[in-house]
Write an enzyme that holds these catalytic residues in place. Structure first.
Site, PDB file in Angstrom:
ATOM      1  N   GLU B  51       0.811  -1.227   0.000  1.00 51.15           N
ATOM      2  CA  GLU B  51       0.000   0.000   0.000  1.00 51.15           C
ATOM      3  C   GLU B  51       0.839   1.271   0.000  1.00 51.15           C
ATOM      4  O   GLU B  51       0.381   2.318  -0.462  1.00 51.15           O
ATOM      5  CB  GLU B  51      -0.957   0.011   1.193  1.00 51.15           C
ATOM      6  N   PHE B 113     -10.816  -7.173  14.363  1.00 52.90           N
ATOM      7  CA  PHE B 113      -9.790  -7.659  13.445  1.00 52.90           C
ATOM      8  C   PHE B 113      -9.499  -6.590  12.382  1.00 52.90           C
ATOM      9  O   PHE B 113     -10.417  -6.039  11.782  1.00 52.90           O
ATOM     10  CB  PHE B 113     -10.253  -8.956  12.769  1.00 52.90           C
ATOM     11  N   GLN B 114      -8.255  -6.317  12.184  1.00 50.62           N
ATOM     12  CA  GLN B 114      -7.788  -5.292  11.230  1.00 50.62           C
ATOM     13  C   GLN B 114      -8.416  -3.924  11.498  1.00 50.62           C
ATOM     14  O   GLN B 114      -8.702  -3.177  10.570  1.00 50.62           O
ATOM     15  CB  GLN B 114      -8.026  -5.738   9.780  1.00 50.62           C
ATOM     16  N   MET B 480      24.426   8.592   1.542  1.00 48.66           N
ATOM     17  CA  MET B 480      24.385   9.905   2.167  1.00 48.66           C
ATOM     18  C   MET B 480      24.751   9.808   3.649  1.00 48.66           C
ATOM     19  O   MET B 480      25.477  10.643   4.173  1.00 48.66           O
ATOM     20  CB  MET B 480      23.001  10.531   1.987  1.00 48.66           C
TER      21      MET B 480
END
Lengths: 161, 566
Positions: B51, B113-114, B480
């Site tokens: 995502e 849940f979730q 860097m």
């Protein structure tokens, strides 16, 4: 320098959290905060006491205005204004001090709102300085508990937020 | 009026807002919206592999086009995975709308849940966000979200959609226009402030225009050029401002700040008038703030009042849209009637000084036989693409070398995470840009560190047949950080060396893409040519000088005149 801000904000869930989150996230100071609905129930009025130099106060006002939910921000301490705070103080009141506490209440025009054999609960209203004075005087007698509303403020005369 | 379930309202709103592509990843709490999209069939969906990639791709799409980018994720981990992408867009003022699924309203707060409080989590990194508890409010919220994302100072907006709300039915009354009492960004700059700005320009002997990302966001590049040319002032750009003024223009001093050109930093330090346009005096630009431009008056044009007077004191604040403000300013200059030659003559001693700085320390690097210098790769990339590609970068040395050695002439051709500095941004952003412009050349310049942060999106690019070109400058270091360790930590390379890196050529092949590698300078051009000309997704890997640094460099906390040079 202390500033008292009046903020009109949409009465939406999370709006208050956006404001407090802004202060904590950007390291600004909240000395007191007081929120309640206005006549228009879709809007809340928030009085916020904060401190900082002119640049910080300018940033605070701008950052508050940037929040989508914030309708208006006014630094009421820039002009003439009335401020009030209320405290409920539970103070020790045993034989020898009961009269003394009542005398103090009288002088400061406080109200006794609850009584028990060993305590009085006092309601005191006024500007912060008055609350400070009352507390100073009651301290030696013995304050058992205190709860304060935080400052609310309104501009004097015709001006409105 | 039609009644629609929430899920279909989302699809209808996307269509009415002109969204042609969304980036996302499904899950149980958003499955209904996916189903509505599938049934409707008119919105292209790009299935990412993580995502975070979806959020960056939506961001890349938005930066490349100027339109609102859209991404979709499910509740819980799907939602939290978008957070880095949202914060990236927030810091750079990029308009994206993020839809997340949420557990049914009856379960909110139950640690279901979730379940995660994504609205709470993203409150400090979105311009605004919503948890939709009532389907009747959804049409208005959808309209507001797009309006807020793209107007004023743009930014990400998140809409959290509980599963039951997606299925509840209500009237779909989608407003054409919208007015919010609490949100009215000022776009029209105050004319009196413009007059005051002109007075300062008239007085100035050593002015400089300091242009930031706001110029690009406001599509004000033409107006900026007009201003610069009409008063013959030098122009320096922030990382986000590159492309807002042509990098090859004779008045361009290049980028300023921590890795800016010697000339740009010296000019900023010695100027008597800064004309800041859509920039925010970020710490990477100002260096030690007390020593920043000590003799300068400052005109600051920005649509966000909070950007003005945040870090430096400003003499003439101009709140408003950069394009309108510049137009007005140019008009005042035209009305004044002095032709550019007069200004040019006036600023000649200033320009002589600037040219002397340019000559003293031009942007350069040391060539070494047998070793590929990363700057050389970027120079060649610039040459071969004729500066016409859309370039995305990751974050770190790859980003700075690109900013220094690729000359951006057009806005929206450099897509880079400036504010948040998100490694792993460049490749998914390239996917977003390539979705918007299938026929343009889109190149992600990466390091071997950052490319591995979202390498999984190779599969996404292959699936969509996107011919994104990836240039990997491989030094087997987190370059860097290594550079800072070399300079400021006695070369103690704590956790910056990669002792294992994948074979990127084989990796490309494993995904069905093509891989090319150069290990010697004489192979660079050929490898680039092959990689750029090959069909489809390619990786070009360059084994670069391992301990090459980015210079000039202003050490953190130092004045910008205290540059470490090549």
């Amino acid at each position: 320098m202390k500033h008292t801000l009046s903020v009109l904000v949409e009465n939406e869930p999370g709006a208050l959290s956006r404001i407090t989150g802004l202060f904590s996230g950007r390291g600004f100071n909240i000395e007191s905060l007081c929120v309640a609905p206005t006549l228009d129930h879709t809007m809340s009025h928030l009085t916020l006491v904060t401190s900082g130099d002119e640049f910080i106060i300018e940033q605070i006002i701008k950052q508050l205005n940037r929040l989508v939910d914030v309708y208006k921000v006014v630094d009421v301490s820039e002009g003439e204004f009335v401020e009030r705070e209320m405290a409920l103080i539970k103070v020790k009141a045993e034989d020898e001090t009961r009269a003394e506490v009542l005398r103090m209440c009288d002088i400061f025009r406080c109200k006794v709102v609850d009584v028990s054999p060993k305590t009085y609960t006092i309601e005191v209203t006024g500007p912060e300085s008055k609350l400070k004075a009352v507390l100073e005087l009651l301290k030696p007698i013995g304050i058992k508990e205190i709860t304060r509303t935080g400052t609310i403020a309104i501009q004097r005369e015709k001006k409105t937020v | 009026m039609t009644k629609l379930p929430g899920k279909q309202m989302v699809v209808e709103a996307l269509k009415r807002e002109g969204v042609d592509v969304v980036f996302g990843f499904p899950g149980g709490a958003i499955i209904d919206v996916y189903d509505a999209m599938e049934r409707d069939g008119s919105i292209k969906h790009v299935l990412v592999r993580h995502e975070q990639g979806a959020a960056h791709a939506a961001d890349g799409y938005a930066r490349a086009t100027g339109k609102v980018g859209v991404c979709i994720a499910t509740s819980g981990p799907g939602a939290t995975n978008t957070v880095t992408g949202i914060a990236t867009a927030y810091m750079d003022s990029i308009p994206i709308v993020v839809f997340t699924g949420q557990v049914p309203t009856s379960l909110i707060g139950n640690d279901a849940f979730q379940e995660v409080d994504i609205v709470g989590i993203t409150r400090p990194c979105t311009k605004h966000n919503y948890l939709v508890k009532d389907v009747h409010k959804l049409p208005q919220i959808l309209k507001e979200a797009f309006y807020i994302a793209r107007s004023g100072r743009p930014g990400p907006v998140l809409i959290d959609l509980p599963k039951d709300v997606q299925n509840q039915v209500a009237e779909f009354d989608y407003p054409d226009k919208i007015k919010l009492r609490s949100y009215n960004p000022v776009v029209e700059p105050h004319s009196r402030q413009i007059e005051r700005a002109f007075k300062l320009i008239e007085k100035a002997k050593q002015p400089i225009i300091y242009a930031g990302g706001g110029v690009i966001i406001a599509n004000a590049h033409k107006e900026l050029r007009k201003l610069a040319e009409s008063i013959y002032a030098p122009v320096t750009m922030t990382l986000m401002g590159l492309g807002g003024f042509p990098g090859t223009h004779e008045q361009s001093l290049g980028m300023l700040g921590m890795h800016g050109t010697y000339c740009a930093n010296m000019a900023m330090a010695n100027t008597d008038l800064i004309i800041a346009v859509g920039a925010r005096f970020d710490d990477r630009v100002t260096g030690k703030i007390e020593a920043f431009a000590p003799n300068a008056a400052i005109i600051h044009i920005d649509i966000d009042p909070t950007s003005i007077q945040k870090n430096v004191k400003v003499d003439v604040p101009i709140v408003g849209d950069c394009k309108r403000a510049l137009k007005k300013l140019v008009k005042v200059i035209e009305e004044d009637g002095r032709p550019p030659e007069v200004w040019k003559e006036k600023f000649k001693p200033w320009w002589d000084q600037i040219r002397a700085w340019e000559e003293r320390h031009p942007l350069t690097y040391k060539k070494e036989p047998g070793v590929i210098k990363p700057q050389y790769v970027i120079e060649k990339l610039y040459e071969l693409t004729k500066g016409k590609a859309i370039i995305t970068t990751e974050v770190g040395q790859n980003q700075m070398w690109t900013a220094q050695f690729y000359k951006f002439d057009e806005p929206r051709t450099l897509l880079t995470s400036g504010g948040l500095g998100t490694m792993g941004y460049g490749f998914p952003a390239a996917i977003g840009a390539q979705m918007a412009f299938p026929n343009k050349l889109v190149v992600d310049v990466a390091g071997d560190g950052s490319i591995q942060m979202n390498i999984q999106e190779m599969a996404t690019a292959m699936e969509q047949r996107l011919p994104v070109k990836i240039v990997i400058l491989n030094n087997q270091f987190l370059g860097m950080v290594r550079q800072w360790q070399e300079l400021f930590y006695d070369r103690r390379y704590a956790a910056t060396e990669f002792t294992v890196t994948p074979d990127f050529v084989k990796l490309a092949e494993a995904y069905g893409a093509k891989g090319f590698r150069a290990t010697k300078p004489e192979e660079v051009e050929d490898t680039l040519k092959k990689g750029l000309e090959a069909d489809g997704l390619t990786i070009m890997e360059f084994a670069i000088a391992r301990e090459e640094g980015v210079f000039p460099m202003v050490p953190a906390g130092k004045a910008t005149t205290e540059m470490l040079l090549v």
